[in-house]
Scaffold this active site. Structure first.
Site, PDB file in Angstrom:
ATOM      1  N   ARG A  69      -8.527  40.149  46.309  1.00 23.32           N
ATOM      2  CA  ARG A  69      -7.452  39.454  47.895  1.00 23.32           C
ATOM      3  C   ARG A  69      -7.154  38.503  47.544  1.00 23.32           C
ATOM      4  O   ARG A  69      -6.656  37.198  48.282  1.00 23.32           O
ATOM      5  CB  ARG A  69      -8.582  39.024  48.717  1.00 23.32           C
ATOM      6  CG  ARG A  69      -9.278  40.586  49.064  1.00 23.32           C
ATOM      7  CD  ARG A  69      -9.917  40.486  50.581  1.00 23.32           C
ATOM      8  NE  ARG A  69     -10.241  41.860  51.154  1.00 23.32           N
ATOM      9  CZ  ARG A  69     -11.347  42.043  50.079  1.00 23.32           C
ATOM     10  NH1 ARG A  69     -12.266  41.858  49.842  1.00 23.32           N
ATOM     11  NH2 ARG A  69     -11.918  43.171  50.939  1.00 23.32           N
TER      12      ARG A  69
ATOM     13  N   LYS B 129       7.952  35.429  46.858  1.00 28.91           N
ATOM     14  CA  LYS B 129       8.610  37.304  47.612  1.00 28.91           C
ATOM     15  C   LYS B 129       7.389  37.866  46.088  1.00 28.91           C
ATOM     16  O   LYS B 129       7.920  37.047  45.753  1.00 28.91           O
ATOM     17  CB  LYS B 129       9.900  37.257  47.125  1.00 28.91           C
ATOM     18  CG  LYS B 129       9.813  37.568  48.304  1.00 28.91           C
ATOM     19  CD  LYS B 129      11.556  38.175  48.784  1.00 28.91           C
ATOM     20  CE  LYS B 129      11.794  38.102  50.219  1.00 28.91           C
ATOM     21  NZ  LYS B 129      13.683  39.033  50.351  1.00 28.91           N
TER      22      LYS B 129
ATOM     23  N   GLU C 274      23.997  33.736  41.415  1.00 28.49           N
ATOM     24  CA  GLU C 274      22.915  32.834  42.447  1.00 28.49           C
ATOM     25  C   GLU C 274      23.676  31.406  42.720  1.00 28.49           C
ATOM     26  O   GLU C 274      23.361  31.080  43.569  1.00 28.49           O
ATOM     27  CB  GLU C 274      21.197  32.895  41.478  1.00 28.49           C
ATOM     28  CG  GLU C 274      21.032  35.033  41.990  1.00 28.49           C
ATOM     29  CD  GLU C 274      20.748  35.953  42.531  1.00 28.49           C
ATOM     30  OE1 GLU C 274      20.696  35.563  43.941  1.00 28.49           O
ATOM     31  OE2 GLU C 274      20.807  37.214  42.189  1.00 28.49           O
TER      32      GLU C 274
ATOM     33  N   LYS D 162      17.032  26.555  47.626  1.00 25.04           N
ATOM     34  CA  LYS D 162      16.310  28.201  48.043  1.00 25.04           C
ATOM     35  C   LYS D 162      15.330  27.816  48.570  1.00 25.04           C
ATOM     36  O   LYS D 162      15.048  28.116  49.477  1.00 25.04           O
ATOM     37  CB  LYS D 162      15.835  28.382  46.611  1.00 25.04           C
ATOM     38  CG  LYS D 162      15.072  30.072  46.738  1.00 25.04           C
ATOM     39  CD  LYS D 162      15.502  31.255  46.168  1.00 25.04           C
ATOM     40  CE  LYS D 162      15.085  32.553  46.821  1.00 25.04           C
ATOM     41  NZ  LYS D 162      14.352  33.575  46.241  1.00 25.04           N
TER      42      LYS D 162
ATOM     43  N   GLU E 148      10.260  35.705  56.788  1.00 27.20           N
ATOM     44  CA  GLU E 148      12.254  36.161  57.001  1.00 27.20           C
ATOM     45  C   GLU E 148      11.378  36.813  58.017  1.00 27.20           C
ATOM     46  O   GLU E 148      12.322  38.496  58.501  1.00 27.20           O
ATOM     47  CB  GLU E 148      12.272  37.864  55.688  1.00 27.20           C
ATOM     48  CG  GLU E 148      13.740  37.536  55.028  1.00 27.20           C
ATOM     49  CD  GLU E 148      13.721  39.020  54.089  1.00 27.20           C
ATOM     50  OE1 GLU E 148      13.291  39.540  53.987  1.00 27.20           O
ATOM     51  OE2 GLU E 148      14.331  38.312  53.182  1.00 27.20           O
TER      52      GLU E 148
ATOM     53  N   ARG F 253      16.596  33.168  56.639  1.00 27.09           N
ATOM     54  CA  ARG F 253      16.528  33.389  54.995  1.00 27.09           C
ATOM     55  C   ARG F 253      17.540  33.853  54.374  1.00 27.09           C
ATOM     56  O   ARG F 253      17.856  34.443  53.563  1.00 27.09           O
ATOM     57  CB  ARG F 253      15.360  33.734  54.936  1.00 27.09           C
ATOM     58  CG  ARG F 253      15.072  33.629  53.496  1.00 27.09           C
ATOM     59  CD  ARG F 253      13.337  34.379  52.822  1.00 27.09           C
ATOM     60  NE  ARG F 253      13.192  34.614  51.763  1.00 27.09           N
ATOM     61  CZ  ARG F 253      11.491  34.532  51.395  1.00 27.09           C
ATOM     62  NH1 ARG F 253      10.836  33.962  51.790  1.00 27.09           N
ATOM     63  NH2 ARG F 253      11.514  34.356  49.990  1.00 27.09           N
TER      64      ARG F 253
ATOM     65  N   ASN G 273      21.074  35.951  51.594  1.00 21.57           N
ATOM     66  CA  ASN G 273      21.507  37.557  50.284  1.00 21.57           C
ATOM     67  C   ASN G 273      22.817  37.768  51.293  1.00 21.57           C
ATOM     68  O   ASN G 273      23.701  38.630  51.272  1.00 21.57           O
ATOM     69  CB  ASN G 273      20.748  38.383  52.108  1.00 21.57           C
ATOM     70  CG  ASN G 273      19.741  38.970  51.983  1.00 21.57           C
ATOM     71  OD1 ASN G 273      19.659  38.881  50.516  1.00 21.57           O
ATOM     72  ND2 ASN G 273      19.248  38.916  52.719  1.00 21.57           N
TER      73      ASN G 273
ATOM     74  N   HIS H 125      24.128  40.199  49.328  1.00 20.86           N
ATOM     75  CA  HIS H 125      24.403  41.055  48.462  1.00 20.86           C
ATOM     76  C   HIS H 125      24.287  42.408  49.140  1.00 20.86           C
ATOM     77  O   HIS H 125      23.676  43.788  48.121  1.00 20.86           O
ATOM     78  CB  HIS H 125      22.306  40.112  48.794  1.00 20.86           C
ATOM     79  CG  HIS H 125      21.865  39.853  47.234  1.00 20.86           C
ATOM     80  ND1 HIS H 125      22.783  38.237  47.386  1.00 20.86           N
ATOM     81  CD2 HIS H 125      21.072  39.669  46.630  1.00 20.86           C
ATOM     82  CE1 HIS H 125      22.002  37.932  46.589  1.00 20.86           C
ATOM     83  NE2 HIS H 125      21.224  38.453  46.000  1.00 20.86           N
TER      84      HIS H 125
ATOM     85  N   HIS I  84      23.927  44.936  46.277  1.00 15.66           N
ATOM     86  CA  HIS I  84      22.878  46.163  46.468  1.00 15.66           C
ATOM     87  C   HIS I  84      23.687  47.684  46.133  1.00 15.66           C
ATOM     88  O   HIS I  84      23.203  48.456  45.590  1.00 15.66           O
ATOM     89  CB  HIS I  84      22.205  45.914  47.586  1.00 15.66           C
ATOM     90  CG  HIS I  84      21.074  44.635  47.059  1.00 15.66           C
ATOM     91  ND1 HIS I  84      20.645  44.233  48.705  1.00 15.66           N
ATOM     92  CD2 HIS I  84      20.726  43.887  46.409  1.00 15.66           C
ATOM     93  CE1 HIS I  84      19.542  43.292  47.631  1.00 15.66           C
ATOM     94  NE2 HIS I  84      19.609  43.197  46.265  1.00 15.66           N
TER      95      HIS I  84
ATOM     96  N   HIS J 151      21.806  42.691  38.155  1.00 13.86           N
ATOM     97  CA  HIS J 151      21.756  41.854  39.817  1.00 13.86           C
ATOM     98  C   HIS J 151      22.701  41.599  40.002  1.00 13.86           C
ATOM     99  O   HIS J 151      23.719  41.157  40.948  1.00 13.86           O
ATOM    100  CB  HIS J 151      20.399  42.032  39.823  1.00 13.86           C
ATOM    101  CG  HIS J 151      20.411  41.395  41.264  1.00 13.86           C
ATOM    102  ND1 HIS J 151      20.122  42.573  42.784  1.00 13.86           N
ATOM    103  CD2 HIS J 151      20.204  39.696  41.641  1.00 13.86           C
ATOM    104  CE1 HIS J 151      20.053  41.307  43.884  1.00 13.86           C
ATOM    105  NE2 HIS J 151      20.067  39.963  43.167  1.00 13.86           N
TER     106      HIS J 151
END
Ligand SMILES: NC(=O)c1ccc[n+]([C@@H]2O[C@H](COP(=O)([O-])OP(=O)(O)OC[C@H]3O[C@@H](n4cnc5c(N)ncnc54)[C@H](O)[C@@H]3O)[C@@H](O)[C@H]2O)c1
Ligand SMILES: [Zn+2]
Length: 369
Positions: free
Chosen positions: A122, A144, A186, A228, A238, A243, A247, A250, A254, A266
């Protein structure tokens, strides 16, 4: 000299250390955030010899038992199978709640090891030592963690901030020019979404960044982490939409990544996606031509693609854009630009405008960089 500062989140604090040779002090930095008895160092086959082993040695030097677990390089390692193999290592090495999982590598390693740490018993501490620019300024910051599912990238994961991120700028010396450029996409994005100051910084410091000047890289990474983290702090999970600004570039990026079957990095796709998002913003009457041209010029300075290297099927890209994770009630939400530092979320974008934005990045006589 290393820079050290804390990022404060709602329920956690992340100590960040940035500097040339910072990895050599990893053991002491770990001691300052927790008394870890045992740690597994997760690293990939390309960086294990140079950085992974060094991290394990410095942990041992402060009395923390450490073992190295080497994973194959590449996104395919972000899998539940790999997670299970790492759980096996944690179990056999006896890592319990007072232990840690230390990631030494690019975003693949930090995402995977972060997820393993967040879920083992956990949750045990994750210490992230990013070794690519993408991971320094993006993957290692913001909490993330996760792995891929056969139906898509990053679909399995949890939000969990690491107590410690150690960025050794020295690691960037061995990074390929291509991976360096991909990370810079980025960084340019952070410039564009925050405004003139950091965008102009990129223009002024291009040769120092490309020459991998230590002090300039340290400043670049610290500024990016600050940007960031301040966006993430407003919307850690999010939920509020704040946030979403991260993107920018993106949504189409993507889609290009998928249609090109991950042949492009990427960051390369994000660069193309930002050019398309600027063109879309122009077509919607939001953005002036000179700003879009300036963004494109900046991406080229850093060696990034602003036109596809091979033609793509515009319909296939549109199809993927429509299936974007952020699509709601059949409408894709785009992050568009009104000016440097001024973004808007727009769900009402005509299909034709999306098609022509994608067409604008196709290779061709007027499209050649
Ligand atoms: N969690 C997040 O918020 C977040 C944000 C951005 C990206 N990501 C994830 O990060 C991953 C991409 O990260 P990446 O670009 O770092 O990819 P990566 O981890 O695959 O690294 C790219 C390549 O560089 C090699 N490498 C790493 N460090 C090196 C060094 N110092 N010198 C030489 N080679 C080195 C790696 O072995 C790999 O071959 C994706 O899976 C993406 O989903 C996550
Ligand atoms: Zn990205």
């Amino acid at each position: 000299m290393c820079q050290e500062f804390d990022l404060k989140w709602h329920h956690a604090v992340t100590r960040v250390v940035i500097g040339d040779g910072a990895l050599g002090g990893l053991g002491d930095y770990c001691r300052a955030v927790g008394r870890f008895e045992r740690a597994i160092v997760v690293t990939d086959e390309n960086v294990a010899g140079q950085f992974g082993n060094r991290a394990a040695e410095t942990l041992r030097s402060v009395g923390c038992a450490a073992e190295v677990a080497i994973i194959p390089a590449g996104d395919a390692s972000k899998s539940l199978r790999r997670v299970e193999l790492l759980y096996d290592r944690l179990a056999s090495f006896g890592v319990s709640r007072d232990g840690a999982v230390v990631a030494v590598g690019g975003g693949v390693v930090t995402d995977l090891a972060g997820f393993v740490a967040a879920t083992w018993m956990r949750g045990v501490a994750a210490v992230l030592c990013p070794t690519t620019l993408e991971a320094d300024i993006d993957a290692a910051i913001g909490g993330k963690t996760g792995v891929n599912h056969s139906s898509g990238k990053n679909l399995i994961g949890v939000f969990r901030h690491p107590p410690l991120v150690v960025v050794d700028t020295d690691c960037l010396k061995t990074l390929s020019d291509r991976d360096m450029a991909a990370g810079m996409a980025e960084s340019v994005k952070h410039g564009v979404i925050t405004g003139e100051a950091f965008t102009a910084w990129h223009e002024r410091n291009a040769s120092a960044v490309l020459g991998r000047d230590e002090a300039t890289l340290g400043e670049l990474i610290a500024r990016n982490i600050d940007i960031k983290a301040s966006v993430v702090a407003r919307d850690e999970r999010e939920e509020s939409g704040a946030r979403a600004v991260l993107n920018f570039g993106h949504t189409i990026g993507h889609a290009i990544e998928k249609v090109s079957a991950y042949r492009l990095r990427h960051g390369e796709c994000v660069s193309l996606g930002m050019v398309a998002a600027c063109r879309l913003s122009q077509a919607m009457g939001l953005l002036a031509n000179d700003v879009a041209d300036r963004v494109e010029r900046l991406l080229r300075v850093y060696g990034l693609l602003t036109r596809l290297d091979q033609p793509v099927d515009v319909e296939a890209i549109c199809d993927h854009v429509g299936r974007d994770k952020k699509t709601m009630a059949g409408k894709t939400r785009f992050v568009l630009l009104k000016a440097l530092g001024e973004t808007v979320l727009e769900s009402d974008v005509p299909q034709d405008a999306i098609r022509s934005a994608i067409a604008s990045i196709q290779p061709g006589p007027c499209g050649s960089p």
